[in-house]
Scaffold this motif. Structure first.
Motif, PDB file in Angstrom:
ATOM      1  N   SER A 229     -37.560  43.013 -44.493  1.00  0.00           N
ATOM      2  CA  SER A 229     -36.269  43.479 -44.006  1.00  0.00           C
ATOM      3  C   SER A 229     -35.142  42.869 -44.852  1.00  0.00           C
ATOM      4  CB  SER A 229     -36.112  43.173 -42.514  1.00  0.00           C
ATOM      5  OG  SER A 229     -34.989  43.813 -41.963  1.00  0.00           O
ATOM      6  N   GLY A 232     -35.848  41.522 -47.975  1.00  0.00           N
ATOM      7  CA  GLY A 232     -35.895  42.396 -49.142  1.00  0.00           C
ATOM      8  C   GLY A 232     -34.712  42.192 -50.063  1.00  0.00           C
ATOM      9  N   ALA A 250     -40.445  43.787 -52.006  1.00  0.00           N
ATOM     10  CA  ALA A 250     -39.318  44.015 -51.109  1.00  0.00           C
ATOM     11  C   ALA A 250     -39.806  44.929 -49.996  1.00  0.00           C
ATOM     12  CB  ALA A 250     -38.154  44.659 -51.846  1.00  0.00           C
ATOM     13  N   PHE A 251     -39.983  44.365 -48.794  1.00  0.00           N
ATOM     14  CA  PHE A 251     -40.664  45.007 -47.672  1.00  0.00           C
ATOM     15  C   PHE A 251     -39.739  44.999 -46.460  1.00  0.00           C
ATOM     16  CE2 PHE A 251     -44.094  44.030 -44.265  1.00  0.00           C
ATOM     17  CZ  PHE A 251     -44.169  45.354 -43.872  1.00  0.00           C
ATOM     18  N   ASP A 252     -38.791  45.867 -46.315  1.00  0.00           N
ATOM     19  CA  ASP A 252     -38.375  46.935 -47.180  1.00  0.00           C
ATOM     20  C   ASP A 252     -37.225  46.454 -48.068  1.00  0.00           C
ATOM     21  OD1 ASP A 252     -40.222  48.713 -46.215  1.00  0.00           O
ATOM     22  OD2 ASP A 252     -38.825  49.957 -45.146  1.00  0.00           O
ATOM     23  N   HIS A 253     -36.785  47.321 -48.937  1.00  0.00           N
ATOM     24  CA  HIS A 253     -35.722  47.016 -49.883  1.00  0.00           C
ATOM     25  C   HIS A 253     -34.401  46.783 -49.145  1.00  0.00           C
ATOM     26  CE1 HIS A 253     -33.699  51.053 -49.666  1.00  0.00           C
ATOM     27  NE2 HIS A 253     -34.850  51.311 -49.082  1.00  0.00           N
ATOM     28  N   HIS A 255     -31.323  45.582 -51.311  1.00  0.00           N
ATOM     29  CA  HIS A 255     -30.728  44.895 -52.449  1.00  0.00           C
ATOM     30  C   HIS A 255     -29.214  44.799 -52.372  1.00  0.00           C
ATOM     31  CE1 HIS A 255     -29.650  48.856 -54.060  1.00  0.00           C
ATOM     32  NE2 HIS A 255     -28.912  48.240 -54.968  1.00  0.00           N
ATOM     33  N   THR A 333     -42.566  43.918 -59.558  1.00  0.00           N
ATOM     34  CA  THR A 333     -41.829  44.030 -58.302  1.00  0.00           C
ATOM     35  C   THR A 333     -42.161  45.352 -57.632  1.00  0.00           C
ATOM     36  OG1 THR A 333     -40.004  42.683 -59.163  1.00  0.00           O
ATOM     37  CG2 THR A 333     -39.528  44.089 -57.268  1.00  0.00           C
ATOM     38  N   VAL A 335     -41.166  47.818 -54.597  1.00  0.00           N
ATOM     39  CA  VAL A 335     -40.075  48.157 -53.691  1.00  0.00           C
ATOM     40  C   VAL A 335     -40.595  49.169 -52.675  1.00  0.00           C
ATOM     41  CG1 VAL A 335     -37.746  49.099 -53.507  1.00  0.00           C
ATOM     42  CG2 VAL A 335     -38.391  47.728 -55.513  1.00  0.00           C
ATOM     43  N   ARG A 362     -41.993  51.689 -56.959  1.00  0.00           N
ATOM     44  CA  ARG A 362     -41.657  51.885 -55.546  1.00  0.00           C
ATOM     45  C   ARG A 362     -42.760  52.651 -54.839  1.00  0.00           C
ATOM     46  NH1 ARG A 362     -38.167  57.072 -53.806  1.00  0.00           N
ATOM     47  NH2 ARG A 362     -39.596  58.569 -54.748  1.00  0.00           N
ATOM     48  N   CYS A 375     -39.558  48.778 -42.290  1.00  0.00           N
ATOM     49  CA  CYS A 375     -40.700  47.857 -42.373  1.00  0.00           C
ATOM     50  C   CYS A 375     -41.985  48.464 -41.823  1.00  0.00           C
ATOM     51  CB  CYS A 375     -40.404  46.526 -41.675  1.00  0.00           C
ATOM     52  SG  CYS A 375     -39.134  45.559 -42.498  1.00  0.00           S
TER      53      CYS A 375
END
Length: 412
Positions: A229, A232, A250-253, A255, A333, A335, A362, A375
């Motif tokens: 979350s 991420g 990133a679980f989830d993204h 950014h 990485t 995503v 991704r 998530c």
């Protein structure tokens, strides 16, 4: 995916509790009979009914322990942990019931692991003149250093919850050591020390990595970060500034926190940046009066970020962006995104992958898979299998013959 409520916050938290059943953190019948007793948007009833279920399951665990049925007790204690945590969720930061409910949630989790014989070491990690807590799990059938997954929580998660959300039993079955911890703005550091969130999480993850250097079970060359979350944002931020990160998920993204928060009404959100503070704060107060979802989000944001007003919050959120630093991430990485994520749109996942460059790939989970929510709480088994399959391929064993470029270009 709607379960019970029209309130997005209530319904998502219900699905979140349901999600942990595959790893022993809940049972569908206990969750569903609880929420049937809760009027939509009634935060007081939410606490009362979830606490009632938690106490019922906790009591069953005590009876089982008295009869020497430790595994039965252990299963019940892990579920009670989830129900106490869920009961606490919508309470105000200063509610007098919050400390005792949180304490019992943590105690139930630890007692559940002990009753089930799940070995873990509790960590006390030196951090800027104090310590932050964590857990180290190691597979009991392996010798020598293991590739290690360090799980990073988010806006409202606890280290104990990450045991289920990150699928620790599955990671252990695949031979990974796993570290769960809490930093500023999370869990015990927030509740017991008043440590609020900070954007430069390389200064939080760095001390965790330092503390793991003396752990014989941890392979320092194969450290992966899984950020859940809001994690991420935290995990990729650490990966951008700490070259000890061998892989990042990133679980989830998440950014760019401001962009995510503004996604539903970007023009209005942009206009609010130029509006007087009094207007922004007044509009936020109105939203809190008419919406339990808005009230919780604002109250929890004040607590987590250490801000007083909505105007302060919108300025703070803009500090949590990887727009200028994503290119620094050079480790593989992954995503992750969900088609139905109501916190952050899929388009921002694409943007993040482009910002990171060729080392990023991704994976978008679809509605028809039951995994489209934030998530992937509708299909956590699919999500964790996706993560650990990717890590199995990415954290390549020495001598495997797979080169670095091959690892980075592999997409899910």
């Amino acid at each position: 995916m709607r379960v019970q409520f029209s309130s997005k916050a209530f319904d998502y938290q219900t699905l979140r509790a349901l999600a942990y059943a595959p790893f022993g953190g809940s049972e569908a019948g206990e969750v569903l009979t609880t929420v049937e007793r809760v009027p939509d948007g009634d935060t007081e009833a939410w606490y009362e009914e979830w606490h009632r279920t938690a106490a019922l399951v906790d009591g069953a665990a005590a009876t089982a322990l008295d009869s020497g049925r430790e595994r039965t007790a252990g299963h019940a204690l892990l579920r009670a942990h989830t129900y106490y945590r869920t009961a606490e969720f919508f309470l105000a930061a200063d509610d007098e019931r919050r400390p005792s409910t949180y304490d019992r949630s943590r105690e139930a989790f630890r007692a559940g692991l002990d009753a089930l014989g799940v070995a873990s070491d509790r960590l006390s990690i030196p951090y800027e003149g104090t310590t932050i807590p964590g857990y180290l799990f190691v597979p009991d059938d392996r010798e020598g250093p293991r590739p290690t997954v360090v799980c990073v929580g988010g806006f409202d998660s606890l280290a104990e919850e990450l045991y289920f959300l990150c699928g620790v039993p599955e990671a252990l079955a695949r031979g990974y050591a796993v570290v769960l911890f809490e930093g500023p703005g999370q869990g015990a550091p927030l509740r017991e020390q008043g440590l609020t969130a900070r954007p430069d999480w390389e200064h939080v993850v760095g001390p965790v990595f330092d503390a793991l250097e003396d752990e014989a079970a941890v392979d320092d060359d194969r450290l992966a970060l899984v950020g859940v979350s809001f994690g991420g944002y935290y995990a990729p931020r650490a990966a951008a500034f700490d070259d000890r990160v061998a892989a990042c998920v990133a679980f989830d993204h998440m950014h760019d926190l401001w962009r995510a928060s503004a996604a539903d009404a970007p023009r209005l959100a942009t206009a609010m940046l130029y509006a007087p503070d009094a207007f922004v704060n007044g509009l936020a107060r109105l939203g809190q009066r008419v919406s339990a979802d808005s009230r919780w989000l604002m109250e929890n944001s004040r607590w987590v970020f250490g801000v007083e007003t909505a105007a302060d919050l919108q300025r703070t959120l803009r500090e949590y962006s990887l727009a200028d630093d994503a290119r620094r991430i050079d480790c593989p990485t992954l995503v992750l995104a969900g088609e139905d994520d109501h916190f952050v749109p899929v388009e921002l996942a694409d943007e993040f992958v482009d910002l990171v460059g060729e080392s990023a790939s991704r994976h978008v989970f679809r509605t028809e898979e039951g995994a489209g929510e934030h998530c992937q709480v509708g299909n956590l088994t699919l999500a964790t299998d996706t993560i650990y399959d990717w890590l199995d391929e990415t954290l390549v064993r020495p001598g495997s013959g797979t080169d670095e470029e091959g690892r980075r270009e592999r997409a899910v």
